[in-house]
Design an enzyme around this catalytic site. Structure first.
Site, PDB file in Angstrom:
ATOM      1  N   GLU A 365       0.828  -1.198   0.000  1.00 24.45           N
ATOM      2  CA  GLU A 365       0.000   0.000   0.000  1.00 24.45           C
ATOM      3  C   GLU A 365       0.867   1.255   0.000  1.00 24.45           C
ATOM      4  OE1 GLU A 365      -3.873  -1.503   2.581  1.00 24.45           O
ATOM      5  OE2 GLU A 365      -2.172  -0.633   3.647  1.00 24.45           O
ATOM      6  N   CYS A 366       0.597   2.177  -0.889  1.00 23.91           N
ATOM      7  CA  CYS A 366       1.150   3.531  -0.908  1.00 23.91           C
ATOM      8  C   CYS A 366       2.689   3.546  -0.816  1.00 23.91           C
ATOM      9  CB  CYS A 366       0.519   4.366   0.189  1.00 23.91           C
ATOM     10  SG  CYS A 366       0.695   6.150  -0.085  1.00 23.91           S
ATOM     11  N   GLY A 367       3.246   3.717   0.376  1.00 23.54           N
ATOM     12  CA  GLY A 367       4.694   3.694   0.520  1.00 23.54           C
ATOM     13  C   GLY A 367       5.283   2.391   0.023  1.00 23.54           C
ATOM     14  N   LEU A 369       3.977   0.552  -2.337  1.00 19.76           N
ATOM     15  CA  LEU A 369       3.884   0.662  -3.794  1.00 19.76           C
ATOM     16  C   LEU A 369       5.109   1.371  -4.359  1.00 19.76           C
ATOM     17  CD1 LEU A 369       2.249   0.905  -6.575  1.00 19.76           C
ATOM     18  CD2 LEU A 369       1.376   3.050  -5.635  1.00 19.76           C
ATOM     19  N   THR A 467      -0.818  -0.831  -4.547  1.00 16.04           N
ATOM     20  CA  THR A 467      -1.816   0.204  -4.796  1.00 16.04           C
ATOM     21  C   THR A 467      -1.586   1.407  -3.900  1.00 16.04           C
ATOM     22  OG1 THR A 467      -4.201   0.691  -4.645  1.00 16.04           O
ATOM     23  CG2 THR A 467      -3.349  -1.003  -3.185  1.00 16.04           C
TER      24      THR A 467
END
Length: 504
Positions: A365-367, A369, A467
């Site tokens: 997730e996010c970081g 990704l 994502t």
């Protein structure tokens, strides 16, 4: 509605909601101060944060000495919100819930997902924090308006922040108590030496804050000095058991209210499957958790445990190699603030890339990704990352994606069924600088939010899905099921091919 009513009847623990007229009014500092001060006075506190927030929750949890759980009626069904509240409070607790934004701010005209909605759902009193800068009697009209706006919201007290002096406090206090009929529970002056540096729309994450405990102690002293803690406890209500007898114990399945769509707790995956005739060893799921990757909901860890996974925590900032694992979960954070150290750990990156190529299930997730991409570009300097995905990221001073998200799953992937809808949230300063992939690599179509690129998100490669979207396990129970299922399948595959170099 019937299940909601049944769960609401079980709420008999004392508690309160700390709210405000707007963001930046001081509710996080007061929530932390109240929690820490009451804890120092011998009271156990169950901390909660309304809304999708990791940073504030980290401070609240550190102040309480136990995990802080998020209560969010957008991400999570109301039944599950009630379950979480009930299962994470104990007989000797006072629950302290920090709201977000303004008291009545929601996503629509009805105030859906607002702090007020949550306060009514839990039937808890509200304490309103007010920034008193350059105002006196007018604030009584504002507080009165909040009280009358929705009589179902029980506003029981006010805390004044940034008071200019005794005369200013006196006018405010008399006006509010006379015209509004609620007590002023404290008046805090403008604090010169601010112990809580702000960044990224909130307080600095506690893992990055080496003097976090000193900061909490400092704000605790502010609460002791300026707030009427006895009256605040009176508003919250009296616990069924007074004082700290011993640290709260984790409840068993029999003592907890089972969450909707999530199986009650078992000792391990082996026991869970004996009843169905299945026999699988518990899979090991690695969690990358450190000051670069720190944004996780405790519910997500618990959901993996409920499904039988054993969790191990690793760090590319502190570990050179990756232990034997059957799946990997990489949460969000700020890898850009640790870009140089992440880039320097070449052995960890090489091993992770090889494991992904070999089919290791990875959810990021996010970081996470960003870490799985090719590079982070900061001030025109490139920092090489893992290189699983052909993407480079740049950064801006303002958020590129911020708020709730809704995505539709449109392409095949290892974690979510095609056609399903996922609610989440995003908050990132990064954006795609270069993307060498193709649209068929992206599993999500963005209905609400920004996402990765071109209203798409969810990059897939073999058993890897990454994502920008953060999800909550109580709102997306299929995620934990898929993580553990994929981990078991990978574990069984590796057991059948013992001579294969899996680089684990």
């Amino acid at each position: 509605m019937k299940q909601i009513s049944l769960l609401q009847k079980n709420i008999d623990n004392p508690g309160l909601v700390i709210a405000a007229l707007r963001g930046g009014s001081g509710k996080t500092i007061f929530s932390v101060g109240i929690i820490s001060a009451l804890k120092n006075l011998g009271q156990t506190i169950a901390p909660f944060k309304k809304g999708p927030d990791y940073i504030d929750a980290g401070w609240l949890g550190l102040a309480a000495g136990r995990p802080c759980y998020n209560l969010d009626t957008f991400l999570i069904e109301k039944e599950a919100v009630l379950y979480s509240f009930l299962s994470h409070t104990f007989p000797d607790d006072i629950a302290v819930i920090e709201g977000n934004r303004g008291l009545y701010d929601g996503i629509d005209l009805e105030g859906t997902t607002s702090t007020a909605e949550l306060a009514k759902l839990l039937n808890l009193p509200v304490i309103l924090c007010i920034n008193a800068t350059k105002t006196t009697r007018t604030m009584a009209a504002v507080v009165s308006g909040c009280i009358q706006f929705d009589p179902g919201v029980k506003i029981k007290g006010v805390i004044l922040n940034r008071v200019a002096g005794l005369r200013h406090e006196t006018i405010l206090r008399k006006s509010i108590e006379h015209f509004c009929g609620v007590p002023v529970l404290g008046a805090v002056p403008k604090l010169g030496d601010q112990n809580f540096p702000e960044r990224h729309m909130g307080l600095v994450p506690t893992p990055e804050h080496h003097w976090a405990k000193k900061s909490i102690e400092a704000i605790s002293q502010v609460a002791l000095k300026y707030l009427d803690l006895d009256y605040i406890k009176k508003i919250a209500g009296k616990p069924k058991q007074d004082g700290i007898k011993e640290p709260p114990k984790v409840r068993t399945a029999e003592e907890s209210v089972p969450p909707p769509n999530i199986n009650v707790r078992h000792e391990g995956y082996e026991q869970q499957n004996q009843k169905s005739g299945k026999s699988h060893p518990s899979p090991t799921i690695g969690i990358i958790k450190d000051s670069a990757f720190q944004f996780y909901y405790p519910d997500n860890f618990e959901a993996l445990g409920l499904k039988g996974a054993k969790l191990v925590f690793i760090s590319p900032l502190g570990n050179k190699t990756i232990p034997s694992i059957d799946a990997l979960y990489i949460g969000g954070g700020f890898p850009e603030t640790h870009a140089e150290r992440l880039a320097e750990n070449k052995e960890f990156k090489k091993q992770l890339k090889a494991m992904a190529d070999n089919g290791l299930p990875i959810y990021a997730e996010c970081g996470g990704l960003m870490y799985l991409g090719e590079e982070l570009v900061l001030k025109e300097k490139s920092y090489p990352m893992v290189g699983i995905f052909p993407v480079s990221y740049s950064f801006s001073k303002k958020p590129k994606g911020h708020g709730y998200t809704v995505v539709s799953v449109v392409r095949e992937n290892p974690y979510f069924e095609i056609g399903s809808e996922i609610k989440g949230h995003e908050f990132h300063y990064s954006s795609v600088l270069k993307w060498g992939g193709k649209e068929s690599d992206l599993a999500f179509s963005i209905r609400r939010g920004t996402g990765f690129i071109n209203q798409k998100d969810g990059i897939c490669y073999k058993n890897v899905l990454a994502t920008y979207i953060h999800i909550h396990a109580l709102g997306t129970p299929s995620w934990a099921e898929a993580m553990v299922r994929n981990a078991i399948q990978y574990k069984e595959l590796m057991a059948k091919t013992p001579n294969q170099e899996d680089t684990k």
